[in-house]
Design a protein around this motif. Structure first.
Motif, PDB file in Angstrom:
ATOM      1  N   PRO A  62       0.834  -1.198   0.000  1.00 39.38           N
ATOM      2  CA  PRO A  62       0.000   0.000   0.000  1.00 39.38           C
ATOM      3  C   PRO A  62       0.874   1.256   0.000  1.00 39.38           C
ATOM      4  N   GLY A  63       0.407   2.279  -0.669  1.00 38.38           N
ATOM      5  CA  GLY A  63       1.144   3.544  -0.728  1.00 38.38           C
ATOM      6  C   GLY A  63       1.000   4.185  -2.094  1.00 38.38           C
ATOM      7  N   GLN A  64       1.885   5.119  -2.368  1.00 39.12           N
ATOM      8  CA  GLN A  64       1.863   5.854  -3.630  1.00 39.12           C
ATOM      9  C   GLN A  64       2.590   5.062  -4.718  1.00 39.12           C
ATOM     10  N   TRP A  65       1.887   4.791  -5.805  1.00 36.30           N
ATOM     11  CA  TRP A  65       2.427   4.011  -6.909  1.00 36.30           C
ATOM     12  C   TRP A  65       2.587   4.845  -8.163  1.00 36.30           C
ATOM     13  N   GLN A  66       3.572   4.463  -8.951  1.00 35.37           N
ATOM     14  CA  GLN A  66       3.649   4.890 -10.342  1.00 35.37           C
ATOM     15  C   GLN A  66       3.793   3.612 -11.154  1.00 35.37           C
ATOM     16  N   ILE A  67       3.091   3.538 -12.239  1.00 38.74           N
ATOM     17  CA  ILE A  67       3.248   2.443 -13.183  1.00 38.74           C
ATOM     18  C   ILE A  67       3.336   3.101 -14.544  1.00 38.74           C
ATOM     19  N   PHE A  68       4.337   2.696 -15.318  1.00 36.08           N
ATOM     20  CA  PHE A  68       4.465   3.323 -16.626  1.00 36.08           C
ATOM     21  C   PHE A  68       4.757   2.306 -17.713  1.00 36.08           C
ATOM     22  N   HIS A  69       4.528   2.747 -18.929  1.00 34.58           N
ATOM     23  CA  HIS A  69       4.819   1.922 -20.104  1.00 34.58           C
ATOM     24  C   HIS A  69       5.399   2.811 -21.194  1.00 34.58           C
ATOM     25  N   LEU A  70       6.164   2.172 -22.071  1.00 29.64           N
ATOM     26  CA  LEU A  70       6.659   2.862 -23.258  1.00 29.64           C
ATOM     27  C   LEU A  70       5.473   3.117 -24.179  1.00 29.64           C
ATOM     28  N   ASP A  71       5.379   4.320 -24.695  1.00 32.85           N
ATOM     29  CA  ASP A  71       4.277   4.627 -25.599  1.00 32.85           C
ATOM     30  C   ASP A  71       4.359   3.798 -26.889  1.00 32.85           C
ATOM     31  N   ALA A  72       5.554   3.347 -27.246  1.00 32.89           N
ATOM     32  CA  ALA A  72       5.748   2.555 -28.465  1.00 32.89           C
ATOM     33  C   ALA A  72       5.261   1.118 -28.321  1.00 32.89           C
ATOM     34  N   ASN A  73       4.813   0.721 -27.123  1.00 31.30           N
ATOM     35  CA  ASN A  73       4.400  -0.652 -26.855  1.00 31.30           C
ATOM     36  C   ASN A  73       2.864  -0.728 -26.799  1.00 31.30           C
ATOM     37  N   PRO A  74       2.202  -0.976 -27.948  1.00 28.62           N
ATOM     38  CA  PRO A  74       0.726  -0.976 -27.958  1.00 28.62           C
ATOM     39  C   PRO A  74       0.077  -1.972 -27.003  1.00 28.62           C
ATOM     40  N   PRO A  75       0.570  -3.232 -26.856  1.00 28.26           N
ATOM     41  CA  PRO A  75      -0.095  -4.124 -25.900  1.00 28.26           C
ATOM     42  C   PRO A  75      -0.048  -3.590 -24.465  1.00 28.26           C
ATOM     43  N   ALA A  76       1.079  -3.017 -24.055  1.00 29.02           N
ATOM     44  CA  ALA A  76       1.171  -2.447 -22.706  1.00 29.02           C
ATOM     45  C   ALA A  76       0.234  -1.252 -22.577  1.00 29.02           C
ATOM     46  N   ARG A  77       0.186  -0.434 -23.607  1.00 30.54           N
ATOM     47  CA  ARG A  77      -0.693   0.744 -23.590  1.00 30.54           C
ATOM     48  C   ARG A  77      -2.137   0.309 -23.369  1.00 30.54           C
ATOM     49  N   ARG A  78      -2.588  -0.707 -24.111  1.00 30.50           N
ATOM     50  CA  ARG A  78      -3.971  -1.191 -23.967  1.00 30.50           C
ATOM     51  C   ARG A  78      -4.205  -1.829 -22.602  1.00 30.50           C
ATOM     52  N   PHE A  79      -3.241  -2.665 -22.143  1.00 31.40           N
ATOM     53  CA  PHE A  79      -3.397  -3.350 -20.866  1.00 31.40           C
ATOM     54  C   PHE A  79      -3.536  -2.355 -19.711  1.00 31.40           C
ATOM     55  N   TRP A  80      -2.580  -1.424 -19.601  1.00 28.56           N
ATOM     56  CA  TRP A  80      -2.613  -0.497 -18.470  1.00 28.56           C
ATOM     57  C   TRP A  80      -3.819   0.434 -18.534  1.00 28.56           C
ATOM     58  N   ALA A  81      -4.209   0.875 -19.731  1.00 25.21           N
ATOM     59  CA  ALA A  81      -5.389   1.745 -19.859  1.00 25.21           C
ATOM     60  C   ALA A  81      -6.655   1.018 -19.412  1.00 25.21           C
ATOM     61  N   LYS A  82      -6.661  -0.298 -19.559  1.00 30.23           N
ATOM     62  CA  LYS A  82      -7.827  -1.089 -19.153  1.00 30.23           C
ATOM     63  C   LYS A  82      -7.834  -1.387 -17.655  1.00 30.23           C
ATOM     64  N   VAL A  83      -6.680  -1.770 -17.077  1.00 35.75           N
ATOM     65  CA  VAL A  83      -6.679  -2.239 -15.692  1.00 35.75           C
ATOM     66  C   VAL A  83      -6.477  -1.149 -14.643  1.00 35.75           C
ATOM     67  N   ILE A  84      -5.738  -0.093 -14.968  1.00 32.03           N
ATOM     68  CA  ILE A  84      -5.465   0.934 -13.947  1.00 32.03           C
ATOM     69  C   ILE A  84      -6.744   1.594 -13.440  1.00 32.03           C
ATOM     70  N   PRO A  85      -7.666   2.026 -14.303  1.00 36.37           N
ATOM     71  CA  PRO A  85      -8.874   2.660 -13.746  1.00 36.37           C
ATOM     72  C   PRO A  85      -9.596   1.766 -12.738  1.00 36.37           C
ATOM     73  N   ASP A  86      -9.652   0.475 -13.008  1.00 39.76           N
ATOM     74  CA  ASP A  86     -10.319  -0.459 -12.096  1.00 39.76           C
ATOM     75  C   ASP A  86      -9.511  -0.643 -10.814  1.00 39.76           C
ATOM     76  N   LEU A  87      -8.216  -0.929 -10.947  1.00 41.85           N
ATOM     77  CA  LEU A  87      -7.385  -1.204  -9.771  1.00 41.85           C
ATOM     78  C   LEU A  87      -7.166   0.032  -8.900  1.00 41.85           C
ATOM     79  N   ALA A  88      -7.188   1.211  -9.512  1.00 43.55           N
ATOM     80  CA  ALA A  88      -6.980   2.448  -8.752  1.00 43.55           C
ATOM     81  C   ALA A  88      -8.301   3.089  -8.350  1.00 43.55           C
ATOM     82  N   GLY A  89      -9.404   2.386  -8.553  1.00 44.30           N
ATOM     83  CA  GLY A  89     -10.716   2.925  -8.181  1.00 44.30           C
ATOM     84  C   GLY A  89     -11.044   4.209  -8.915  1.00 44.30           C
ATOM     85  N   GLY A  90     -10.518   4.364 -10.112  1.00 41.73           N
ATOM     86  CA  GLY A  90     -10.772   5.571 -10.904  1.00 41.73           C
ATOM     87  C   GLY A  90     -10.000   6.796 -10.443  1.00 41.73           C
ATOM     88  N   GLN A  91      -9.236   6.660  -9.376  1.00 46.92           N
ATOM     89  CA  GLN A  91      -8.497   7.792  -8.791  1.00 46.92           C
ATOM     90  C   GLN A  91      -7.020   7.713  -9.169  1.00 46.92           C
TER      91      GLN A  91
END
Length: 167
Positions: free
Chosen positions: A113-142
């Motif tokens: 628990p605490g302050q997180w950063q998660i990042f991806h290379l913009d050139a990596n489309p699968p990572a871009r899609r994955f994180w855009a899908k899961v972060i809103p849910d896992l971070a409660g939209g915040q």
């Protein structure tokens, strides 16, 4: 339903992670100009002392008892106030799209628990899609989005607070 396990890698398992790094880098070679060495291996050089840093926590991922990948949590942050970062994250292609990666991230967030950063290379489309899908849910939209360059490559950062679980 598959059984997914995430366990802290011990010192004698770091060689397994280093071996898996070849596949991790191979995947990245689709988007970055990474070259094979003369002996047919990618030259993998994690930052000096990365695995010895007490803040670096490597984990192995298993699905139904079979090795399926690895992930590391570290404190190599690029955003002010962030405490945790996913340094490396690799799930073998055979296990992708089955909820393994989301399970792993969810488990890590509950363990740290605490302050997180998660990042991806913009050139990596699968990572871009994955994180855009899961972060809103896992971070409660915040969460907040940030654009930064890492080693000269444009990246998208997600920053959010993961609360301490209730007892």
């Amino acid at each position: 339903m598959s059984s997914i396990e995430l366990h802290a890698a011990q010192r004698d398992e770091l060689e397994t992670i280093e071996n898996l790094m070849q596949f991790y880098v191979y995947d990245f070679s689709e988007w970055l100009p990474l070259k094979l060495g003369e002996h047919g291996f990618f030259n993998i050089q994690p930052k000096p002392g990365y695995w010895r840093n007490p803040a670096t926590r490597p984990f192995l991922i298993r699905v139904d008892g079979e090795l399926a990948g690895f992930v590391s949590v570290d404190d190599n942050t690029h955003l002010e106030g962030a405490e945790y970062n996913i340094g490396y994250f690799f799930v073998s292609r055979r296990f992708r799209g089955q909820g393994v990666a989301k399970f792993v991230v969810s488990t890590l967030l509950s363990q740290f628990p605490g302050q997180w950063q998660i990042f991806h290379l913009d050139a990596n489309p699968p990572a871009r899609r994955f994180w855009a899908k899961v972060i809103p849910d896992l971070a409660g939209g915040q969460f907040t989005l940030h654009q930064r360059s890492v080693d000269g490559y444009p990246c998208t950062f997600y920053r959010f607070q993961c609360p301490t679980p209730s007892p």
